[in-house]
Design a protein around this motif. Structure first.
Motif, PDB file in Angstrom:
ATOM      1  N   LYS A  23       1.287  -2.563  20.941  1.00  0.00           N
ATOM      2  CA  LYS A  23       1.135  -3.062  19.564  1.00  0.00           C
ATOM      3  C   LYS A  23       0.615  -4.497  19.576  1.00  0.00           C
ATOM      4  CE  LYS A  23       4.824  -0.330  17.551  1.00  0.00           C
ATOM      5  NZ  LYS A  23       6.217  -0.392  17.124  1.00  0.00           N
ATOM      6  N   LEU A  62       0.958 -15.095  25.459  1.00  0.00           N
ATOM      7  CA  LEU A  62       1.309 -14.263  26.603  1.00  0.00           C
ATOM      8  C   LEU A  62       1.784 -12.920  26.076  1.00  0.00           C
ATOM      9  CD1 LEU A  62       1.684 -14.873  29.686  1.00  0.00           C
ATOM     10  CD2 LEU A  62       4.113 -15.086  29.194  1.00  0.00           C
ATOM     11  N   SER A  68       0.816  -1.218   0.000  1.00  0.00           N
ATOM     12  CA  SER A  68       0.000   0.000   0.000  1.00  0.00           C
ATOM     13  C   SER A  68       0.855   1.274   0.000  1.00  0.00           C
ATOM     14  CB  SER A  68      -0.938  -0.004   1.196  1.00  0.00           C
ATOM     15  OG  SER A  68      -0.208  -0.284   2.356  1.00  0.00           O
ATOM     16  N   THR A 126      14.769  -6.377  19.547  1.00  0.00           N
ATOM     17  CA  THR A 126      13.303  -6.310  19.604  1.00  0.00           C
ATOM     18  C   THR A 126      12.834  -5.536  20.835  1.00  0.00           C
ATOM     19  OG1 THR A 126      13.293  -8.533  18.637  1.00  0.00           O
ATOM     20  CG2 THR A 126      11.207  -7.711  19.523  1.00  0.00           C
ATOM     21  N   PHE A 127      13.388  -5.867  21.986  1.00  0.00           N
ATOM     22  CA  PHE A 127      12.971  -5.216  23.235  1.00  0.00           C
ATOM     23  C   PHE A 127      14.175  -4.459  23.807  1.00  0.00           C
ATOM     24  CE2 PHE A 127      10.484  -9.220  22.864  1.00  0.00           C
ATOM     25  CZ  PHE A 127       9.232  -8.654  22.673  1.00  0.00           C
ATOM     26  N   ASN A 174       2.895  -3.862  26.205  1.00  0.00           N
ATOM     27  CA  ASN A 174       3.155  -4.034  24.778  1.00  0.00           C
ATOM     28  C   ASN A 174       1.883  -3.704  23.976  1.00  0.00           C
ATOM     29  OD1 ASN A 174       3.820  -4.878  22.191  1.00  0.00           O
ATOM     30  ND2 ASN A 174       4.938  -6.698  22.879  1.00  0.00           N
ATOM     31  N   LYS A 230       3.157  -3.229  10.222  1.00  0.00           N
ATOM     32  CA  LYS A 230       1.899  -2.584   9.807  1.00  0.00           C
ATOM     33  C   LYS A 230       1.500  -2.948   8.381  1.00  0.00           C
ATOM     34  CE  LYS A 230       1.052   1.110  12.999  1.00  0.00           C
ATOM     35  NZ  LYS A 230      -0.353   0.786  13.165  1.00  0.00           N
ATOM     36  N   LYS A 231       1.844  -4.170   7.994  1.00  0.00           N
ATOM     37  CA  LYS A 231       1.416  -4.658   6.684  1.00  0.00           C
ATOM     38  C   LYS A 231       0.504  -5.868   6.860  1.00  0.00           C
ATOM     39  CE  LYS A 231       5.568  -3.660   3.983  1.00  0.00           C
ATOM     40  NZ  LYS A 231       6.153  -4.346   2.841  1.00  0.00           N
ATOM     41  N   GLY A 232       0.161  -6.145   8.133  1.00  0.00           N
ATOM     42  CA  GLY A 232      -0.705  -7.300   8.395  1.00  0.00           C
ATOM     43  C   GLY A 232       0.061  -8.614   8.471  1.00  0.00           C
ATOM     44  N   PHE A 233       1.399  -8.565   8.543  1.00  0.00           N
ATOM     45  CA  PHE A 233       2.179  -9.812   8.542  1.00  0.00           C
ATOM     46  C   PHE A 233       1.976 -10.610   9.835  1.00  0.00           C
ATOM     47  CE2 PHE A 233       5.595  -8.352   5.249  1.00  0.00           C
ATOM     48  CZ  PHE A 233       4.617  -8.372   4.266  1.00  0.00           C
ATOM     49  N   ALA A 234       1.971  -9.900  10.973  1.00  0.00           N
ATOM     50  CA  ALA A 234       1.766 -10.620  12.240  1.00  0.00           C
ATOM     51  C   ALA A 234       0.381 -11.269  12.242  1.00  0.00           C
ATOM     52  CB  ALA A 234       1.914  -9.658  13.412  1.00  0.00           C
ATOM     53  N   LYS A 235      -0.618 -10.533  11.760  1.00  0.00           N
ATOM     54  CA  LYS A 235      -1.976 -11.101  11.718  1.00  0.00           C
ATOM     55  C   LYS A 235      -2.010 -12.366  10.873  1.00  0.00           C
ATOM     56  CE  LYS A 235      -4.238  -6.771  12.417  1.00  0.00           C
ATOM     57  NZ  LYS A 235      -4.710  -5.553  11.749  1.00  0.00           N
ATOM     58  N   ARG A 269       7.459 -12.123  15.747  1.00  0.00           N
ATOM     59  CA  ARG A 269       8.425 -11.049  15.495  1.00  0.00           C
ATOM     60  C   ARG A 269       8.305 -10.598  14.051  1.00  0.00           C
ATOM     61  NH1 ARG A 269       8.497 -11.929  20.067  1.00  0.00           N
ATOM     62  NH2 ARG A 269      10.229 -12.400  21.459  1.00  0.00           N
ATOM     63  N   VAL A 270       8.222  -9.281  13.847  1.00  0.00           N
ATOM     64  CA  VAL A 270       8.191  -8.747  12.484  1.00  0.00           C
ATOM     65  C   VAL A 270       9.339  -7.744  12.366  1.00  0.00           C
ATOM     66  CG1 VAL A 270       6.815  -7.484  10.788  1.00  0.00           C
ATOM     67  CG2 VAL A 270       5.683  -9.055  12.375  1.00  0.00           C
ATOM     68  N   ASN A 294      -2.983  -4.652  20.731  1.00  0.00           N
ATOM     69  CA  ASN A 294      -3.888  -4.261  19.625  1.00  0.00           C
ATOM     70  C   ASN A 294      -4.097  -5.428  18.668  1.00  0.00           C
ATOM     71  OD1 ASN A 294      -4.194  -1.698  20.493  1.00  0.00           O
ATOM     72  ND2 ASN A 294      -2.781  -0.762  19.037  1.00  0.00           N
TER      73      ASN A 294
HETATM   74  C1  LIG Z   1       3.609  -6.594  17.534  1.00  0.00           C
HETATM   75  C2  LIG Z   1       4.085  -6.916  16.133  1.00  0.00           C
HETATM   76  C3  LIG Z   1       4.318  -8.413  16.053  1.00  0.00           C
HETATM   77  C4  LIG Z   1       3.011  -6.499  15.129  1.00  0.00           C
HETATM   78  O1  LIG Z   1       3.448  -6.860  13.840  1.00  0.00           O
HETATM   79  P1  LIG Z   1       2.816  -6.215  12.519  1.00  0.00           P
HETATM   80  O2  LIG Z   1       3.140  -7.110  11.385  1.00  0.00           O
HETATM   81  O3  LIG Z   1       3.204  -4.800  12.441  1.00  0.00           O
HETATM   82  O4  LIG Z   1       1.275  -6.343  12.854  1.00  0.00           O
HETATM   83  P2  LIG Z   1       0.095  -6.194  11.792  1.00  0.00           P
HETATM   84  O5  LIG Z   1       0.552  -5.454  10.593  1.00  0.00           O
HETATM   85  O6  LIG Z   1      -0.472  -7.549  11.576  1.00  0.00           O
HETATM   86  O7  LIG Z   1      -0.899  -5.307  12.571  1.00  0.00           O
HETATM   87  C5  LIG Z   1      -0.393  -4.113  13.179  1.00  0.00           C
HETATM   88  C6  LIG Z   1      -1.058  -2.871  12.673  1.00  0.00           C
HETATM   89  O8  LIG Z   1      -0.860  -2.673  11.279  1.00  0.00           O
HETATM   90  C7  LIG Z   1      -2.067  -2.271  10.661  1.00  0.00           C
HETATM   91  N1  LIG Z   1      -2.065  -2.830   9.318  1.00  0.00           N
HETATM   92  C8  LIG Z   1      -2.275  -4.104   8.995  1.00  0.00           C
HETATM   93  N2  LIG Z   1      -2.208  -4.240   7.651  1.00  0.00           N
HETATM   94  C9  LIG Z   1      -1.914  -3.025   7.143  1.00  0.00           C
HETATM   95  C10 LIG Z   1      -1.685  -2.534   5.852  1.00  0.00           C
HETATM   96  N3  LIG Z   1      -1.766  -3.316   4.787  1.00  0.00           N
HETATM   97  N4  LIG Z   1      -1.373  -1.227   5.707  1.00  0.00           N
HETATM   98  C11 LIG Z   1      -1.294  -0.423   6.793  1.00  0.00           C
HETATM   99  N5  LIG Z   1      -1.496  -0.844   8.050  1.00  0.00           N
HETATM  100  C12 LIG Z   1      -1.804  -2.128   8.228  1.00  0.00           C
HETATM  101  C13 LIG Z   1      -3.132  -2.903  11.504  1.00  0.00           C
HETATM  102  O9  LIG Z   1      -4.347  -2.199  11.450  1.00  0.00           O
HETATM  103  C14 LIG Z   1      -2.530  -2.834  12.877  1.00  0.00           C
HETATM  104  O10 LIG Z   1      -2.800  -1.552  13.410  1.00  0.00           O
HETATM  105  P3  LIG Z   1      -3.090  -1.349  14.955  1.00  0.00           P
HETATM  106  O11 LIG Z   1      -1.790  -1.698  15.672  1.00  0.00           O
HETATM  107  O12 LIG Z   1      -3.425   0.080  15.051  1.00  0.00           O
HETATM  108  O13 LIG Z   1      -4.191  -2.306  15.272  1.00  0.00           O
HETATM  109  C15 LIG Z   1       5.391  -6.150  15.776  1.00  0.00           C
HETATM  110  O14 LIG Z   1       5.211  -4.793  16.105  1.00  0.00           O
HETATM  111  C16 LIG Z   1       6.625  -6.668  16.451  1.00  0.00           C
HETATM  112  O15 LIG Z   1       7.355  -7.522  15.929  1.00  0.00           O
HETATM  113  N6  LIG Z   1       6.909  -6.162  17.677  1.00  0.00           N
HETATM  114  C17 LIG Z   1       8.041  -6.576  18.464  1.00  0.00           C
HETATM  115  C18 LIG Z   1       7.895  -7.984  18.971  1.00  0.00           C
HETATM  116  C19 LIG Z   1       6.660  -8.198  19.782  1.00  0.00           C
HETATM  117  O16 LIG Z   1       6.218  -7.375  20.562  1.00  0.00           O
HETATM  118  N7  LIG Z   1       6.100  -9.412  19.601  1.00  0.00           N
HETATM  119  C20 LIG Z   1       4.920  -9.842  20.268  1.00  0.00           C
HETATM  120  C21 LIG Z   1       5.263 -10.426  21.581  1.00  0.00           C
HETATM  121  S1  LIG Z   1       3.779 -11.051  22.337  1.00  0.00           S
END
Ligand SMILES: CC(C)(COP(=O)(O)OP(=O)(O)OC[C@H]1O[C@@H](n2cnc3c(N)ncnc32)[C@H](O)[C@@H]1OP(=O)(O)O)[C@@H](O)C(=O)NCCC(=O)NCCS
Length: 281
Positions: free
Chosen positions: A122, A115, A6, A34-35, A120, A89-94, A82-83, A125
């Motif tokens: 993010k 857990l 996007s 990461t942390f 945390n 924010k590309k929906g990879f974690a989801k 971990r991303v 959410n």
């Molecule tokens: C927490 C973490 C895993 C999220 O990963 P991510 O891939 O950014 O998560 P997603 O993209 O699936 O979703 C995150 C956000 O992106 C947004 N998003 C998803 N797809 C999107 C897209 N195509 N374009 C723009 N934004 C998007 C979502 O709405 C979401 O927003 P929100 O946080 O306001 O709800 C990442 O920040 C990370 O690695 N953090 C450090 C490690 C960590 O904390 N791990 C979890 C331990 S429990």
């Protein structure tokens, strides 16, 4: 799968597959910081690869995100999401979590758990978006072994109803290698047989109890699940394990407990609080 980026409007090629040993270098590179304290992925990578349930998300041929699952008692435990910072924010974690849930469903799991540290945002959410609910709050304390000449009065649990009922009444889980395992009569019996349950008494009543296991991931690390409503009881158990660890050449002790504040003891530090998150899948 091809998706539209996007931000750049370019098409990118994304797949999720099982991690390979050859992904290690690139993954560990983005998991270094990461942390604020670093990350533990470096310590568990080989173990998770051997277990075989480590997923990696590949964007344009490069591993940019990971997620590990384990399955037991019709439950999936999801951890290590971990991303790479540049690919968030590309929906990879989801996608990774949804994929893990779908694998779990194929293995007849009905519950998914994870857990998340209470600060945390993010991750919280993400969990909220995926319909995970907070089930319990747990606290993590670290304890450094230390010789003491006190002789704490702890008792090794034997198989009796008093102990089993106390446990079932006061805790739903015990912690093994950073996974929250449901307590049931069968695993309590095994823990008692393996002499992994100790307790203290006051006025003929159990006032503190601990389940201890050695971590499968982290070397020379002891994990204690502490259940207590008594400062003295907690004190006795903690002192006992500070000594035990010296005798057994254990390097660190990790205490997981629902108790918000443990007694002040030298070398005992509160680290984090976590929500245990749960979802029906
Ligand atoms: C927490 C973490 C895993 C999220 O990963 P991510 O891939 O950014 O998560 P997603 O993209 O699936 O979703 C995150 C956000 O992106 C947004 N998003 C998803 N797809 C999107 C897209 N195509 N374009 C723009 N934004 C998007 C979502 O709405 C979401 O927003 P929100 O946080 O306001 O709800 C990442 O920040 C990370 O690695 N953090 C450090 C490690 C960590 O904390 N791990 C979890 C331990 S429990």
């Amino acid at each position: 799968m091809i998706i539209l980026n996007s931000f750049s409007n370019l098409l990118v090629y994304v797949i999720i597959r099982k991690a390979k040993a050859s992904d290690k270098k690139m993954v560990l590179e983005f998991c270094k910081t990461t942390f604020s304290w670093g990350d533990y992925i470096v310590e568990v990578w080989d173990y998770w690869i051997r277990e075989g349930n480590l997923l990696v998300l590949i964007e344009n041929n490069n591993p940019v995100a990971i997620c590990h699952s384990s399955f037991f008692d019709k439950q999936v435990w999801i951890e290590g999401i971990r991303v790479n910072e540049n690919f968030r924010k590309k929906g990879f974690a989801k996608r990774l979590v949804l994929k893990s849930e779908s694998i779990a469903k194929n293995k007849n799991c009905v519950i998914s758990k994870m857990l998340i540290e209470t600060n945390n945002k993010k991750s919280l959410n993400l969990a909220d978006y995926l319909n995970y609910k907070k089930e319990e709050t747990w606290n993590f304390y670290s304890l450094i072994p230390k010789k003491s000449y006190k002789k704490p009065k702890v008792i090794v649990a034997i198989n009796n109803n008093k102990i089993i009922n106390f446990l079932l009444l006061n805790s739903t889980y015990y912690v093994k290698s950073w996974r929250w395992i449901l307590l049931a009569k069968t695993n309590i019996d095994s823990l008692i047989n393996e002499q992994r349950i100790l307790y203290t008494i006051h006025d003929d009543k159990i006032n503190a109890l601990v389940i201890f296991t050695e971590s499968e991931y982290f070397e020379k690390t002891l994990m204690l699940t502490l259940i207590s409503d008594s400062v003295n009881g907690s004190n006795e158990i903690i002192t006992y394990f500070q000594n035990y660890a010296i005798d057994k050449n254990i390097k660190r002790i990790q205490i997981l407990t629902k108790i918000k504040t443990l007694p002040k003891i030298e070398n005992l530090d509160k680290k984090f609080s976590f929500y245990l998150m749960k979802k029906e899948i």
